[in-house]
Design an enzyme around this catalytic site. Sequence first.
Site, PDB file in Angstrom:
ATOM      1  N   HIS A   1     -15.167   3.674  -2.029  1.00  0.00           N
ATOM      2  CA  HIS A   1     -16.422   2.445  -2.278  1.00  0.00           C
ATOM      3  C   HIS A   1     -17.008   2.588  -0.978  1.00  0.00           C
ATOM      4  O   HIS A   1     -18.653   2.557  -1.326  1.00  0.00           O
ATOM      5  CB  HIS A   1     -15.678   1.569  -2.555  1.00  0.00           C
ATOM      6  CG  HIS A   1     -16.583   0.075  -2.833  1.00  0.00           C
ATOM      7  ND1 HIS A   1     -16.883  -0.204  -4.115  1.00  0.00           N
ATOM      8  CD2 HIS A   1     -17.268  -0.558  -2.096  1.00  0.00           C
ATOM      9  CE1 HIS A   1     -17.769  -0.976  -4.196  1.00  0.00           C
ATOM     10  NE2 HIS A   1     -18.029  -1.319  -2.991  1.00  0.00           N
ATOM     11  N   GLU A   2     -16.621   2.110   0.058  1.00  0.00           N
ATOM     12  CA  GLU A   2     -17.612   2.285   1.334  1.00  0.00           C
ATOM     13  C   GLU A   2     -18.098   3.414   1.580  1.00  0.00           C
ATOM     14  O   GLU A   2     -19.343   3.480   2.224  1.00  0.00           O
ATOM     15  CB  GLU A   2     -16.678   1.690   2.572  1.00  0.00           C
ATOM     16  CG  GLU A   2     -16.096   0.172   2.144  1.00  0.00           C
ATOM     17  CD  GLU A   2     -16.897  -1.064   1.593  1.00  0.00           C
ATOM     18  OE1 GLU A   2     -18.198  -0.854   1.772  1.00  0.00           O
ATOM     19  OE2 GLU A   2     -16.166  -1.962   0.930  1.00  0.00           O
TER      20      GLU A   2
HETATM   21 CO    CO Z   1     -19.881  -2.562  -2.356  1.00  0.00          CO
END
Ligand code: CO
Length: 508
Positions: free
Chosen positions: A272-273
């Site tokens: 995600h990051e």
């Molecule tokens: Co986010």
Amino acid sequence: MNYFRKMKKELFEELKTSLLELSHIGSAMALLHWDQEVYMPKNGAEFRAKTLANLAGIMHEKFVSKEFEKLLKQISKLEKNNELNKNETIIFSEIWRQFSREKKLPLEFVRDLTETCSNAQSVWAEARKKSDFKIFLPFLEKIVELKRKEAELVGFEDSPYDALLDEYEPQMTSQEVSIIFYELKEFLVDFLKKIKKSKIKINPTILNGKFETEKQKKFNEFVIGKMGFDFGCGRLDTSTHPFSTSFNPEDTRITTSYDEKNLFYSLSSAIHETGHALYEQGLLSENFGTPLGESISHGIHESQSRIWEKIVGQNINFWKYFYPKLKKEFSQPFEKISLEEFYKNINYVKPSLIRTESDEVTYNLHIILRFEIEKDLIEGTIEAKDLPKIWNSKMKEYLGVNVPNDASGILQDVHWSGGSIGYFPTYALGNLYSAQIFDAAKKDILNLEKEFALGNFEHFREWLRNKIHIHGKNFSANGLIKEITGEELNSKYFIDYITDKYKNIYEL
Ligand code: CO
């Protein structure tokens, strides 16, 4: 060179110099924030907060200073005379938008809001610990009052909520969001009922095991390296709550956190990051300091993290490539689990109490609930004291879940205590943008998902970079979506994506 051109050149150089100064202070602040989460010893907190508050004060003063205002007004005359080119117009309009907003908020008001929120955050933490909404209520009431005031000061046409939403998703209105979310909610509530009735039963605890943090970290680095995270221009570290930040396109930081029983906890956060980081690393260095070197909106940023985390990272083709490698690193428990079984388990759907732990089918319902509540609060159609009751009944209605206490209900998120009202919808908008963008990518890149199965993510990453990242704020969010997909943002693509994927998994 005529008189206007020369003046324009000088004025614009002056503007760029001022913006660069501000951006460098901003970078220093981001580094201090990052350090606070990753390295800072616990006793450093008090001074760090003061250091950051001082820097924020310096930035604010520079930004709303008389000299800066004078400069902007001079450039505004050029704009009215159509003397600015396309890029200059974008830079000026965005800075003018931010400047006008900040200028409308008196210093006293900003201080009051900052102080209220800083107190409210520790009160909220205590209330959550004791699972008692009443402790937090007076602070929430004050925050709502101040945010209503902010909306009034900033100004709005239809709903005061629009003025707050505008800070996170510029140009989007609450009416547009309401329409899109309504359709989405109708679909999701119904679809979830079908999944609950499915004969397919999934037990994701078979994926649990014992996974050493060091080994997990290596695997995470391998995966995000394949995705194209540039380790020469970024780092992966550890913090309690995973996040990403960027000092400039050549230094972007991401973090994850580890659970030795469940390796997806760190991996899905790292993916995600990395999605966020690829956006930041994809901005052009030469545009650093101007809006052309900045991301478009929270929603578009989140689309980049969710497209990698969910649409790619939980795609069967992604795991056709990575699963054999995962099995090699962690033979227990994966040795005996087939790829198909593994795929179903990582895409397990179950309505739950906590937003951050929810799957991609139920996640948006958590957001829609929060959006409805905060919009009603700001518009004054509900009162803060009734929130637990309203929250719990919506949880039952949308997700079929009973909320046992305030801690796992109304008090679970930090956002409202920090004054972030209008932020929540950007999470769901990110999901909708991501599905619509992915559909366009599949049309543009032949055999896109087959490339994933071969471990080739370059095509896709470069596509995102060329279509989105390098442009900075050259487009508005909706302008970008229209440019890429030929349509305005709508829920159809997300609904189709969810339907296709989960019909197959749950044999509906
Ligand atoms: Co986010």
